[in-house]
Scaffold this motif. Structure first.
Motif, short mmCIF file in Angstrom:
data_model
loop_
_atom_site.label_atom_id
_atom_site.label_comp_id
_atom_site.label_asym_id
_atom_site.label_seq_id
_atom_site.Cartn_x
_atom_site.Cartn_y
_atom_site.Cartn_z
N GLY A 119 -6.12 4.47 -1.71
CA GLY A 119 -6.76 5.75 -1.99
C GLY A 119 -7.70 6.13 -0.85
N THR A 120 -8.03 7.42 -0.77
CA THR A 120 -8.77 7.95 0.37
C THR A 120 -10.16 7.34 0.51
OG1 THR A 120 -7.59 10.04 0.09
CG2 THR A 120 -9.58 10.07 1.46
N ASN B 12 3.79 2.13 2.29
CA ASN B 12 4.74 3.21 2.07
C ASN B 12 4.22 4.53 2.62
OD1 ASN B 12 7.14 4.45 0.71
ND2 ASN B 12 5.54 5.55 -0.39
N GLU B 13 5.04 5.18 3.44
CA GLU B 13 4.74 6.51 3.98
C GLU B 13 3.26 6.64 4.35
OE1 GLU B 13 6.37 9.58 1.49
OE2 GLU B 13 8.41 8.79 1.68
N PRO B 14 2.78 5.84 5.29
CA PRO B 14 1.34 5.75 5.52
C PRO B 14 0.67 7.06 5.90
CG PRO B 14 2.60 4.57 7.22
CD PRO B 14 3.54 4.89 6.12
N THR B 15 1.38 7.97 6.57
CA THR B 15 0.74 9.22 7.01
C THR B 15 0.75 10.31 5.96
OG1 THR B 15 2.82 10.01 7.98
CG2 THR B 15 1.34 8.76 9.42
N ASN B 16 1.33 10.05 4.80
CA ASN B 16 1.44 11.10 3.77
C ASN B 16 0.06 11.52 3.26
OD1 ASN B 16 2.59 12.86 1.85
ND2 ASN B 16 4.27 11.44 1.47
N SER B 17 0.04 12.57 2.44
CA SER B 17 -1.19 13.12 1.86
C SER B 17 -2.17 13.61 2.92
CB SER B 17 -1.87 12.10 0.94
OG SER B 17 -1.00 11.72 -0.10
N ASP C 215 -2.74 10.33 11.67
CA ASP C 215 -3.16 9.17 12.47
C ASP C 215 -4.39 8.48 11.90
OD1 ASP C 215 -1.08 9.69 14.17
OD2 ASP C 215 -2.29 10.47 15.81
N GLY C 216 -5.08 9.11 10.97
CA GLY C 216 -6.25 8.49 10.37
C GLY C 216 -5.95 7.21 9.62
N VAL C 217 -4.67 6.97 9.31
CA VAL C 217 -4.29 5.75 8.60
C VAL C 217 -4.08 4.57 9.56
CG1 VAL C 217 -1.77 5.96 8.65
CG2 VAL C 217 -2.88 5.02 6.62
N LEU C 218 -4.02 4.83 10.86
CA LEU C 218 -3.71 3.78 11.82
C LEU C 218 -4.66 2.59 11.78
CD1 LEU C 218 -2.35 5.50 15.06
CD2 LEU C 218 -1.35 3.55 13.87
N PHE D 219 0.84 -1.20 0.00
CA PHE D 219 0.00 0.00 0.00
C PHE D 219 0.87 1.24 0.00
CE2 PHE D 219 -2.81 -3.16 2.17
CZ PHE D 219 -3.86 -3.15 1.25
N ASP D 220 0.27 2.39 -0.36
CA ASP D 220 1.05 3.62 -0.53
C ASP D 220 0.12 4.82 -0.38
OD1 ASP D 220 2.85 5.58 -1.23
OD2 ASP D 220 3.14 4.91 -3.28
N SER D 221 0.52 5.80 0.41
CA SER D 221 -0.29 7.00 0.63
C SER D 221 0.12 8.18 -0.25
CB SER D 221 -0.22 7.42 2.11
OG SER D 221 -0.87 6.50 2.93
N CYS D 222 1.01 7.98 -1.19
CA CYS D 222 1.61 9.11 -1.91
C CYS D 222 0.96 9.42 -3.26
CB CYS D 222 3.10 8.85 -2.12
SG CYS D 222 4.05 8.83 -0.61
N TRP D 223 0.96 10.69 -3.57
CA TRP D 223 0.60 11.24 -4.87
C TRP D 223 -0.88 11.14 -5.21
CZ3 TRP D 223 4.05 14.62 -6.03
CH2 TRP D 223 5.36 14.43 -5.58
N ASN D 224 -1.26 10.68 -6.40
CA ASN D 224 -2.61 10.90 -6.90
C ASN D 224 -3.63 9.97 -6.27
OD1 ASN D 224 -2.14 12.95 -9.12
ND2 ASN D 224 -0.66 11.38 -9.68
#
Length: 371
Positions: free
Chosen positions: A163-164, A200-205, A209-212, A133-138
């Motif tokens: 994605g969000t 990857n970088e879970p807290t990005n974008s 803490d919402g990604v926890l 998984f990845d929190s970055c970019w689009n």
């Protein structure tokens, strides 16, 4: 890869998500997930490997994870050629991003393409760290034909996973569980897979803490498979709760560092107190003074795994800075990331000479036996 995309409108739904996930799953804490390897087990695993040196890899013909892996754009010729460039300078590991939509679109075909990719990498004596998984970019990723690159813009087409929308919607998580456990189960004993990087970088974008809640569940799903390879999630920012959770649940400690060599060394010294193997899974941004010439010797000194961002200049446009696009598409005098041009020539031959020299003492691995 690192770039903070602050999206204030995300904050409220993520807070709501965290609240309802807390009610469903209980409080998230630094010791929530059982099954972590002991420090001794992690060190035994690490001691069997050579000094790990490599890059984050996507073929130059793909703009993002989906274009790399979908059946009609899976480019084995370019993959083979470009992994050969890496082998030629002594690299022995690549960090490679997957995507949940690939599993949901065509699970069996995706597994076959992963196996094909691993066969190619193994011929080049390279092991693979997969990222789930990845929190970055689009945001809002979609399967199918991917967009063309935006001229001069760094990672203009890279997509988040999941994605969000799916991060916020717990009813979609069974599909994410099936993906996580399906991929890990298929390759849980595969010696060509070095380790699993779950997020990857879970807290990005702006996720913070919402990604926890999803990060916690991902660890639980992965631990239930009990893969033979270690599991990790990187430290990359100052988010205290998420960093503490990642450190407390990772078998080996991974981190991102785009600072100069003295700051990198200080970070390594601090994390060494955890007494677990360390792998830097992103570094090397030339205009930020994160350089092969200064940072790679530091990581060799401490036997820290070193995985820079970018191998070959291509559709991801990562020769351009995160924050300084060049709309005219002119090549920057100093590349931000990446090592080679598509024809195999180096951006800076002094760098490739140094990498080759520093990796020369590594034993040459033999291709591992097939599963």
């Amino acid at each position: 890869m690192t770039a903070k995309h602050y999206l204030p409108l995300l904050i409220l739904p993520l807070v709501v998500l965290a609240f309802f996930a807390w009610r469903r799953y209980g409080p998230v804490n630094a010791t929530a997930v059982p099954g972590r390897w002991s420090a001794e087990q992690a060190q035994i695993w690490y001691d069997k490997e050579p000094w790990l040196v490599g890059a984050n890899f996507i073929p130059s013909t793909a703009i993002n994870q989906l274009e790399m892996w979908q059946a009609d754009t899976f480019d084995t010729i370019t993959i083979d050629k470009e992994l050969g460039y890496a082998e030629g300078i002594g690299m022995n590991v690549m960090r490679v991003f997957l995507h949940n939509l690939l599993w949901e679109q065509d699970a069996e075909g995706f597994k076959q393409r992963i196996d094909t990719f691993l066969q190619i990498a193994d011929r080049h004596h390279i092991k693979i760290m997969f990222v789930l998984f990845d929190s970055c970019w689009n945001d809002d990723p979609k399967p199918g034909k991917q967009p063309a690159p935006v001229m001069g813009k760094h990672n203009s087409g890279w997509v988040r996973a999941p994605g969000t929308k799916r991060l916020n919607e717990l009813s979609t998580w069974p599909g994410l569980k099936a993906y996580t456990q399906g991929v890990l189960t298929a390759f849980a004993t595969d010696k060509r897979v070095l380790l699993w990087d779950l997020y990857n970088e879970p807290t990005n974008s702006g996720y913070g803490d919402g990604v926890l809640p999803l990060l916690t569940e991902t660890f639980r799903w992965a631990r239930a498979v009990r893969p033979s390879q270690p599991i990790t999630v990187c430290q990359w920012d100052d988010s205290r709760r998420v960093t503490a959770f990642a450190f407390a649940n990772s078998d080996v400690i991974s981190f991102h560092n785009y600072e100069d060599a003295p700051k990198l060394e200080k970070a390594i010294q601090g994390m060494s107190k955890m007494e677990r193997p360390l792998i830097c899974t992103e570094y090397m941004a030339r205009t930020k003074n994160s350089l092969f010439s200064t940072c790679l010797p530091v990581m060799k000194k401490y036997r820290v795994g070193a995985i820079n961002w970018g191998l070959v200049k291509g559709k991801t446009n990562t020769i351009y800075s995160w924050t300084e696009p060049m709309p005219n598409g002119q090549e920057p005098t100093v590349w931000f990331h990446d090592i080679f041009r598509p024809d195999g020539s180096a951006f800076d031959q002094r760098e490739t000479t140094l990498i080759r020299q520093l990796t020369a003492t590594n034993a040459t691995a033999k291709p591992v036996a097939q599963r």
